[in-house]
Design a protein around this motif. Structure first.
Motif, PDB file in Angstrom:
ATOM      1  N   ALA A  44      13.307 -93.918  26.767  1.00  0.00           N
ATOM      2  CA  ALA A  44      14.191 -93.602  25.640  1.00  0.00           C
ATOM      3  C   ALA A  44      13.385 -93.126  24.440  1.00  0.00           C
ATOM      4  N   CYS A  45      12.247 -93.725  24.225  1.00  0.00           N
ATOM      5  CA  CYS A  45      11.381 -93.325  23.121  1.00  0.00           C
ATOM      6  C   CYS A  45      10.855 -91.911  23.330  1.00  0.00           C
ATOM      7  N   PHE A  46      10.459 -91.614  24.567  1.00  0.00           N
ATOM      8  CA  PHE A  46       9.985 -90.266  24.888  1.00  0.00           C
ATOM      9  C   PHE A  46      11.080 -89.231  24.651  1.00  0.00           C
ATOM     10  N   VAL A  47      12.269 -89.518  25.155  1.00  0.00           N
ATOM     11  CA  VAL A  47      13.374 -88.571  25.016  1.00  0.00           C
ATOM     12  C   VAL A  47      13.721 -88.364  23.543  1.00  0.00           C
ATOM     13  N   LEU A 126       3.615-100.276  22.486  1.00  0.00           N
ATOM     14  CA  LEU A 126       2.440-100.133  23.334  1.00  0.00           C
ATOM     15  C   LEU A 126       2.191 -98.696  23.789  1.00  0.00           C
ATOM     16  N   GLN A 127       3.048 -97.776  23.391  1.00  0.00           N
ATOM     17  CA  GLN A 127       2.784 -96.377  23.724  1.00  0.00           C
ATOM     18  C   GLN A 127       1.583 -95.873  22.921  1.00  0.00           C
ATOM     19  N   GLY A 130      -0.974 -91.630  19.437  1.00  0.00           N
ATOM     20  CA  GLY A 130      -1.773 -90.429  19.202  1.00  0.00           C
ATOM     21  C   GLY A 130      -1.522 -89.391  20.280  1.00  0.00           C
ATOM     22  N   LEU A 131      -1.488 -89.838  21.538  1.00  0.00           N
ATOM     23  CA  LEU A 131      -1.206 -88.928  22.647  1.00  0.00           C
ATOM     24  C   LEU A 131       0.242 -88.454  22.616  1.00  0.00           C
ATOM     25  N   VAL A 132       1.160 -89.344  22.237  1.00  0.00           N
ATOM     26  CA  VAL A 132       2.566 -88.939  22.126  1.00  0.00           C
ATOM     27  C   VAL A 132       2.718 -87.850  21.065  1.00  0.00           C
ATOM     28  N   ALA A 133       1.982 -87.977  19.957  1.00  0.00           N
ATOM     29  CA  ALA A 133       2.024 -86.952  18.901  1.00  0.00           C
ATOM     30  C   ALA A 133       1.480 -85.620  19.407  1.00  0.00           C
ATOM     31  N   ALA A 152       9.431 -78.453  32.972  1.00  0.00           N
ATOM     32  CA  ALA A 152       8.168 -78.920  32.395  1.00  0.00           C
ATOM     33  C   ALA A 152       8.376 -80.180  31.567  1.00  0.00           C
ATOM     34  N   LEU A 153       9.439 -80.208  30.771  1.00  0.00           N
ATOM     35  CA  LEU A 153       9.709 -81.377  29.941  1.00  0.00           C
ATOM     36  C   LEU A 153      10.072 -82.598  30.790  1.00  0.00           C
ATOM     37  N   PHE A 154      10.888 -82.367  31.821  1.00  0.00           N
ATOM     38  CA  PHE A 154      11.242 -83.460  32.729  1.00  0.00           C
ATOM     39  C   PHE A 154       9.998 -83.988  33.435  1.00  0.00           C
ATOM     40  N   GLY A 155       9.174 -83.066  33.924  1.00  0.00           N
ATOM     41  CA  GLY A 155       7.942 -83.468  34.606  1.00  0.00           C
ATOM     42  C   GLY A 155       7.004 -84.225  33.686  1.00  0.00           C
ATOM     43  N   TYR A 156       6.961 -83.825  32.418  1.00  0.00           N
ATOM     44  CA  TYR A 156       6.117 -84.519  31.439  1.00  0.00           C
ATOM     45  C   TYR A 156       6.562 -85.967  31.270  1.00  0.00           C
ATOM     46  N   CYS A 157       7.856 -86.178  31.120  1.00  0.00           N
ATOM     47  CA  CYS A 157       8.376 -87.541  30.961  1.00  0.00           C
ATOM     48  C   CYS A 157       8.092 -88.384  32.196  1.00  0.00           C
TER      49      CYS A 157
END
Length: 218
Positions: A44-47, A126-127, A130-133, A152-157
């Protein structure tokens, strides 16, 4: 964009702190359900991050050399420099301190008492932000008029969550074997966590720096 997302997604998937914490969550009473809630909160955070980025761009990539494009590359450069600096400082502190890593017995005891809501709250904390940014800065380049961008976005998640998903499925369907093997993984991560974080931070940081500089000067 795809190559950068693969790199960042892999780095997030194997980030030692979040993997270790998830193994500990799975080891607690009712760990399967807590792990599932952890993963749903993580996704949910990623989305939410991706949605905010795509809403800001309207689903159209910025023109080359435009301010948004330059800002995206600059963010990735800053994250890369930060990762290299963090990895180097941690390496230096590790060399000075020496000795075995601190025991996580207290953390294990605290996690054993967490609720489902606490497990959900732990996931965003715990994510590796820095990498999420860096991933968010890369998603700026997504063109939602093309089906490949959605893939690509789905695969990334999925890639960024793949280690957690694999452990959750393993613990659900092969609980006895998973308990033993995940326990050994936890012990290995606790012994080598600093070394793994330093290596990951330096490698990913240097790759982000090199790619963002190339984008800025090309």
């Amino acid at each position: 964009m795809v190559l950068d997302l693969v790199l960042i997604g892999l780095a997030i998937a194997v980030f030692p702190l979040s993997v270790t914490a998830f193994v500990l969550v799975l080891s607690t009473e009712g760990g399967i359900w807590k792990g599932l809630v952890f993963i749903l909160s993580w996704l949910a955070c990623f989305v939410a991050v991706l949605a905010l980025v795509l809403l800001s761009t309207g689903g159209e990539p910025p023109a080359p050399d435009s301010p948004p494009s330059t800002a995206s590359s600059a963010v990735k450069l800053a994250v890369g420099v930060g990762l290299v600096g963090y990895g180097w400082r941690r390496h230096v502190r590790r060399g000075r301190a020496g000795g075995p890593p601190a025991s996580s017995g207290g953390l294990t005891a605290r996690l054993d008492r967490i609720s489902l809501w606490t497990a959900a709250g732990l996931a965003p904390l715990l994510q590796p932000w820095g990498l999420v940014a860096a991933g968010a800065a890369t998603v700026v380049e997504a063109d939602l008029s093309e089906t490949s961008a959605y893939l690509a976005l789905f695969g990334y998640c999925v890639l960024a969550t793949s280690s957690l998903l694999a452990m959750e499925v393993y613990a659900t369907f092969v609980p006895r074997s998973a308990h033993a093997r995940l326990g050994r993984l936890r012990d290995w991560l606790q012994r080598h966590q600093d070394q793994a974080i330093v290596t990951l931070a330096l490698v990913v940081g240097l790759l982000l720096v090199s790619r963002s500089i190339h984008q800025l000067v090309s």
